[in-house]
Design a protein around this motif. Structure first.
Motif, mmCIF file in Angstrom:
data_model
loop_
_atom_site.group_PDB
_atom_site.id
_atom_site.type_symbol
_atom_site.label_atom_id
_atom_site.label_comp_id
_atom_site.label_asym_id
_atom_site.label_seq_id
_atom_site.Cartn_x
_atom_site.Cartn_y
_atom_site.Cartn_z
ATOM 1 N N VAL A 1 8.432 5.877 -13.287
ATOM 2 C CA VAL A 1 8.161 5.589 -11.875
ATOM 3 C C VAL A 1 7.971 4.097 -11.609
ATOM 4 C CG1 VAL A 1 7.291 7.876 -11.294
ATOM 5 C CG2 VAL A 1 5.710 6.168 -12.186
ATOM 6 N N LEU A 2 8.443 3.244 -12.507
ATOM 7 C CA LEU A 2 8.529 1.828 -12.156
ATOM 8 C C LEU A 2 9.532 1.666 -11.023
ATOM 9 C CD1 LEU A 2 8.570 0.059 -15.649
ATOM 10 C CD2 LEU A 2 6.673 0.146 -14.020
ATOM 11 N N PRO A 3 9.342 0.688 -10.139
ATOM 12 C CA PRO A 3 10.233 0.547 -8.980
ATOM 13 C C PRO A 3 11.692 0.338 -9.396
ATOM 14 C CG PRO A 3 8.274 -0.811 -8.725
ATOM 15 C CD PRO A 3 8.245 -0.300 -10.127
ATOM 16 N N GLY A 4 12.570 1.173 -8.880
ATOM 17 C CA GLY A 4 13.982 1.084 -9.222
ATOM 18 C C GLY A 4 14.605 -0.242 -8.818
ATOM 19 N N GLU A 5 14.157 -0.795 -7.671
ATOM 20 C CA GLU A 5 14.714 -2.070 -7.221
ATOM 21 C C GLU A 5 14.429 -3.180 -8.227
ATOM 22 O OE1 GLU A 5 12.628 -0.378 -3.443
ATOM 23 O OE2 GLU A 5 12.477 -0.138 -5.635
ATOM 24 N N LEU A 6 13.267 -3.081 -8.881
ATOM 25 C CA LEU A 6 12.890 -4.087 -9.871
ATOM 26 C C LEU A 6 13.690 -3.897 -11.159
ATOM 27 C CD1 LEU A 6 10.861 -6.438 -10.252
ATOM 28 C CD2 LEU A 6 9.341 -4.777 -11.342
ATOM 29 N N LYS B 1 0.816 -1.218 0.000
ATOM 30 C CA LYS B 1 0.000 0.000 0.000
ATOM 31 C C LYS B 1 0.847 1.264 0.000
ATOM 32 C CE LYS B 1 -4.077 -1.969 2.280
ATOM 33 N NZ LYS B 1 -4.920 -1.954 3.506
ATOM 34 N N ASP B 2 2.031 1.192 0.604
ATOM 35 C CA ASP B 2 2.899 2.370 0.649
ATOM 36 C C ASP B 2 3.811 2.469 -0.577
ATOM 37 O OD1 ASP B 2 4.701 0.322 1.094
ATOM 38 O OD2 ASP B 2 5.413 1.062 3.026
ATOM 39 N N SER B 3 3.519 1.670 -1.604
ATOM 40 C CA SER B 3 4.265 1.639 -2.875
ATOM 41 C C SER B 3 5.646 1.017 -2.756
ATOM 42 C CB SER B 3 4.388 3.043 -3.493
ATOM 43 O OG SER B 3 3.118 3.543 -3.848
ATOM 44 N N SER B 4 5.936 0.371 -1.638
ATOM 45 C CA SER B 4 7.224 -0.298 -1.473
ATOM 46 C C SER B 4 7.150 -1.715 -2.026
ATOM 47 C CB SER B 4 7.625 -0.337 0.001
ATOM 48 O OG SER B 4 6.746 -1.176 0.739
ATOM 49 N N ILE B 5 8.327 -2.249 -2.371
ATOM 50 C CA ILE B 5 8.438 -3.640 -2.800
ATOM 51 C C ILE B 5 9.404 -4.323 -1.836
ATOM 52 C CG2 ILE B 5 10.244 -3.081 -4.496
ATOM 53 C CD1 ILE B 5 9.008 -5.341 -6.259
ATOM 54 N N SER B 6 9.007 -5.447 -1.284
ATOM 55 C CA SER B 6 9.775 -6.057 -0.209
ATOM 56 C C SER B 6 11.029 -6.754 -0.745
ATOM 57 C CB SER B 6 8.914 -7.082 0.539
ATOM 58 O OG SER B 6 8.709 -8.241 -0.256
ATOM 59 N N PRO B 7 12.064 -6.850 0.088
ATOM 60 C CA PRO B 7 13.257 -7.626 -0.303
ATOM 61 C C PRO B 7 12.909 -9.067 -0.659
ATOM 62 C CG PRO B 7 13.721 -6.280 1.632
ATOM 63 C CD PRO B 7 12.246 -6.178 1.391
ATOM 64 N N VAL C 1 5.533 -3.240 -19.898
ATOM 65 C CA VAL C 1 4.259 -2.809 -20.475
ATOM 66 C C VAL C 1 3.714 -1.749 -19.525
ATOM 67 C CG1 VAL C 1 1.913 -3.506 -21.069
ATOM 68 C CG2 VAL C 1 3.847 -5.009 -21.621
ATOM 69 N N CYS C 2 3.647 -0.500 -19.998
ATOM 70 C CA CYS C 2 3.342 0.631 -19.118
ATOM 71 C C CYS C 2 2.080 1.360 -19.564
ATOM 72 C CB CYS C 2 4.527 1.595 -19.087
ATOM 73 S SG CYS C 2 6.005 0.881 -18.337
ATOM 74 N N ALA C 3 1.589 2.223 -18.674
ATOM 75 C CA ALA C 3 0.394 3.037 -18.935
ATOM 76 C C ALA C 3 -0.765 2.171 -19.409
ATOM 77 C CB ALA C 3 0.700 4.140 -19.946
ATOM 78 N N ASN C 4 -0.945 1.023 -18.735
ATOM 79 C CA ASN C 4 -2.023 0.071 -19.044
ATOM 80 C C ASN C 4 -1.910 -0.522 -20.444
ATOM 81 O OD1 ASN C 4 -3.222 0.395 -16.528
ATOM 82 N ND2 ASN C 4 -4.535 2.066 -17.229
ATOM 83 N N GLY C 5 -0.701 -0.593 -20.983
ATOM 84 C CA GLY C 5 -0.523 -1.166 -22.309
ATOM 85 C C GLY C 5 -0.375 -0.141 -23.412
#
Length: 272
Positions: free
Chosen positions: A52-57, A20-26, A67-71
């Motif tokens: 704004v895709l997650p940098g960690e990913l 919910k906080d836009s984080s991605i877990s280790p 695939v961005c902006a819903n395609g």
């Protein structure tokens, strides 16, 4: 777990891989890394734009497409080179904007020039409904000047509404332009794209480029804008936090995004 041959995993971001906080877990990052090492092509399939895709990913070796902006955009990573684009016709974009701005709301537009938004997030109380959620800075001009930019193409129009009754009025009215789809993207959130810009079409277009049958795709998502992707995929998974209409389209239901449900499912499904 026994399963059909899978060569590509199309994974939603908000409400799926992200909490919910836009984080991605280790832990989720670890599972994605192991999935890539197993030879699976992992594709972020998001309503977000590339920036704004997650940098960690994106930092994981092997994340080669998005695939961005819903395609609306199919991209080659890490640089974000556009392979395919499915924009909203400008005349229809104006129709949509006129339609939605009859209600008090936060308006945002993804384009080839960057993001324009109305800037009234705090003024209409969205900061209370979505604490911690932020947008990147808007392009500086007013809406009409933005819409008159030379060579402008619009990828997606989105709205956040502070009032559920207003949200229901827009939802029930439907899209006023036949070339534009309307889909729920979250709580009190609606997004408008070209009829050709769906996550399902975006992933399928990428699969055709890569020579991967859609029967060899696993897709995971949580919201209405994920339904075309779930319908397209050989194996489909809805998150535990998804609405019932999304779960009805899926072969499996994972645990919620707050529980790292997508990563837990992938780890078990692929015996990682």
């Amino acid at each position: 777990m026994s399963h059909p041959t899978i060569r590509l995993a199309a994974l939603d971001m908000d409400g799926t891989l992200l909490r919910k906080d836009s984080s991605i877990s280790p832990y989720t990052i670890s599972v994605i890394r192991r999935l890539i090492e197993k030879g699976i092509t992992v594709v972020p399939a998001s309503g977000r734009n590339f920036e704004v895709l997650p940098g960690e990913l994106l930092a994981l070796p092997g994340i080669r497409y998005g695939v961005c902006a819903n395609g609306a955009n199919v991209l080659e990573l890490p640089g974000g080179t556009h392979l395919y684009d499915f924009p909203v016709p400008l005349a229809d974009a104006r129709t949509i904007i006129t339609f939605v701005t009859q209600e008090p709301l936060f308006l945002y537009i993804f384009s080839n020039c960057g993001i324009w938004h109305s800037g009234n997030w705090t003024e209409i109380g969205m900061d209370q409904l979505y604490p911690g959620f932020t947008f990147q800075p808007s392009l500086p001009e007013d809406l009409e000047t933005f819409l008159r930019r030379d060579a402008l193409t619009i990828d997606k129009i989105g709205i956040f509404l502070p009032d559920e009754a207003a949200y229901r009025r827009i939802e029930q009215a439907g899209s006023p332009a036949t070339s534009v789809t309307m889909a729920r993207a979250g709580w009190l959130t609606m997004e408008f794209n070209s009829v050709h810009a769906t996550k399902g079409n975006g992933v399928q277009t990428l699969c055709e480029r890569l020579g991967i049958p859609v029967s060899q795709v696993i897709a995971i998502g949580d919201n209405q804008n994920d339904i075309p992707m779930l319908r397209m995929a050989g194996v489909s998974v809805a998150m535990g936090n998804a609405e019932d209409d999304v779960k009805a389209e899926a072969d499996f239901t994972a645990r919620t995004n707050e529980e790292d449900g997508a990563a837990l499912f992938l780890e078990e499904y692929f015996d990682l």
